[in-house]
Design a protein around this motif. Sequence first.
Motif, PDB file in Angstrom:
ATOM      1  N   SER A  40       0.797  -1.223   0.000  1.00  0.00           N
ATOM      2  CA  SER A  40       0.000   0.000   0.000  1.00  0.00           C
ATOM      3  C   SER A  40       0.833   1.277   0.000  1.00  0.00           C
ATOM      4  N   ASN A  41       2.118   1.207   0.379  1.00  0.00           N
ATOM      5  CA  ASN A  41       2.879   2.452   0.549  1.00  0.00           C
ATOM      6  C   ASN A  41       4.302   2.394  -0.019  1.00  0.00           C
ATOM      7  N   ARG A  42       4.581   1.403  -0.845  1.00  0.00           N
ATOM      8  CA  ARG A  42       5.952   1.240  -1.359  1.00  0.00           C
ATOM      9  C   ARG A  42       6.488   2.513  -2.001  1.00  0.00           C
ATOM     10  N   LYS A  43       5.700   3.115  -2.898  1.00  0.00           N
ATOM     11  CA  LYS A  43       6.161   4.293  -3.630  1.00  0.00           C
ATOM     12  C   LYS A  43       6.351   5.491  -2.705  1.00  0.00           C
ATOM     13  N   GLU A  67      22.452   0.780  -6.240  1.00  0.00           N
ATOM     14  CA  GLU A  67      21.764   0.953  -7.516  1.00  0.00           C
ATOM     15  C   GLU A  67      20.261   0.784  -7.275  1.00  0.00           C
ATOM     16  N   GLY A  68      19.480   1.127  -8.278  1.00  0.00           N
ATOM     17  CA  GLY A  68      18.028   1.095  -8.119  1.00  0.00           C
ATOM     18  C   GLY A  68      17.492  -0.261  -7.717  1.00  0.00           C
ATOM     19  N   TYR A  69      18.048  -1.330  -8.313  1.00  0.00           N
ATOM     20  CA  TYR A  69      17.515  -2.668  -8.043  1.00  0.00           C
ATOM     21  C   TYR A  69      17.756  -3.091  -6.595  1.00  0.00           C
ATOM     22  N   GLU A  70      18.699  -2.432  -5.909  1.00  0.00           N
ATOM     23  CA  GLU A  70      19.004  -2.821  -4.542  1.00  0.00           C
ATOM     24  C   GLU A  70      17.974  -2.298  -3.541  1.00  0.00           C
ATOM     25  N   THR A  75      10.536  -1.831  -2.977  1.00  0.00           N
ATOM     26  CA  THR A  75       9.671  -1.845  -4.158  1.00  0.00           C
ATOM     27  C   THR A  75       8.944  -3.174  -4.349  1.00  0.00           C
ATOM     28  N   GLU A  76       9.463  -4.246  -3.743  1.00  0.00           N
ATOM     29  CA  GLU A  76       8.816  -5.553  -3.868  1.00  0.00           C
ATOM     30  C   GLU A  76       8.404  -6.104  -2.502  1.00  0.00           C
ATOM     31  N   SER A  77       8.317  -5.232  -1.526  1.00  0.00           N
ATOM     32  CA  SER A  77       8.007  -5.682  -0.168  1.00  0.00           C
ATOM     33  C   SER A  77       6.646  -6.374  -0.099  1.00  0.00           C
ATOM     34  N   ASN A  78       6.640  -7.552   0.501  1.00  0.00           N
ATOM     35  CA  ASN A  78       5.399  -8.317   0.680  1.00  0.00           C
ATOM     36  C   ASN A  78       5.499  -9.037   2.030  1.00  0.00           C
ATOM     37  N   PRO A  79       5.423  -8.286   3.124  1.00  0.00           N
ATOM     38  CA  PRO A  79       5.728  -8.854   4.439  1.00  0.00           C
ATOM     39  C   PRO A  79       4.806  -9.983   4.869  1.00  0.00           C
ATOM     40  N   LYS A  81       3.435 -12.253   3.110  1.00  0.00           N
ATOM     41  CA  LYS A  81       3.795 -13.494   2.426  1.00  0.00           C
ATOM     42  C   LYS A  81       5.188 -13.961   2.825  1.00  0.00           C
ATOM     43  N   ASP A  82       6.162 -13.044   2.825  1.00  0.00           N
ATOM     44  CA  ASP A  82       7.560 -13.414   3.035  1.00  0.00           C
ATOM     45  C   ASP A  82       7.966 -13.449   4.504  1.00  0.00           C
ATOM     46  N   GLN A  83       7.180 -12.835   5.367  1.00  0.00           N
ATOM     47  CA  GLN A  83       7.516 -12.736   6.794  1.00  0.00           C
ATOM     48  C   GLN A  83       8.839 -12.007   7.024  1.00  0.00           C
ATOM     49  N   GLU A  84       9.160 -11.087   6.117  1.00  0.00           N
ATOM     50  CA  GLU A  84      10.275 -10.158   6.274  1.00  0.00           C
ATOM     51  C   GLU A  84       9.654  -8.776   6.415  1.00  0.00           C
ATOM     52  N   PHE A  85       9.877  -8.119   7.538  1.00  0.00           N
ATOM     53  CA  PHE A  85       9.172  -6.891   7.861  1.00  0.00           C
ATOM     54  C   PHE A  85      10.144  -5.711   7.854  1.00  0.00           C
ATOM     55  N   THR A  86       9.898  -4.758   6.955  1.00  0.00           N
ATOM     56  CA  THR A  86      10.708  -3.541   6.897  1.00  0.00           C
ATOM     57  C   THR A  86       9.892  -2.386   7.452  1.00  0.00           C
ATOM     58  N   TYR A  87      10.454  -1.705   8.443  1.00  0.00           N
ATOM     59  CA  TYR A  87       9.793  -0.575   9.087  1.00  0.00           C
ATOM     60  C   TYR A  87      10.598   0.701   8.853  1.00  0.00           C
ATOM     61  N   LEU A  88       9.896   1.816   8.755  1.00  0.00           N
ATOM     62  CA  LEU A  88      10.520   3.130   8.846  1.00  0.00           C
ATOM     63  C   LEU A  88      10.100   3.748  10.171  1.00  0.00           C
TER      64      LEU A  88
END
Length: 232
Positions: A40-43, A67-70, A75-79, A81-88
Amino acid sequence: MYYRKFGFEIGCFGKQCQYLLSMIPSFDMKDGYFVLVDESNRKQVLSDVKQLYGAWEVKYNGMIHNEGYEYAFVTESNPYKDQEFTYLYYRGSGKPSAYFTIHKEMRNEGQIVVCTRLVYAGKEGLQGFLALVKTMESDHVQVIFTIPACKTMECLVKEWSMGAFSENQIPLGMVRVVNVERVLKKAAYRGNGQVILGITNSVLPQNNGSYWIRFTNGTLTAIERMPQDQVP
């Protein structure tokens, strides 16, 4: 030793810390708040992540220019499903102060929080990270995270652990000089003096030659590329 054949050396070291969550003090976050990165908020959050990393890259030697792909972790966050959680983490003013990626693991000591990515702007950002993982202490025993080698932050990290921590030094990657002259222009110098460096680079022969370097009061004043037969 294998990578040294191609000119690589260890770039820098960091400290991997392991904290007992129950011993992390409660910080007054002054109306700070967290945002979980998802579809919902990647961009919206990408620019804040890049802003934080830009300052981080400048501050710590050995950091990598992304680089951009890093930025796929955003840009591909799907917590869910992946159970990897990125917070700001944002301070009360709305200014981004940290971002981090965590997941859970089951180890001998129990379920722990593993942080695989941590970037912070000053002590407030690191406090934000610790404040969030502390909320997980009812289900998790410890947290593992890595910080760059920085005496100031290392002292604070030890203080904030209340003594319930362990740490070890780990390499944070390897580097290779590609453009010798640019590296010499950016290098740190001490005092006054001059030196002629002889460079032999079988992988990148464009760097071969002797470099005459002069510096005053710790600042580079001149660099001149000499004929290759100039004795260094």
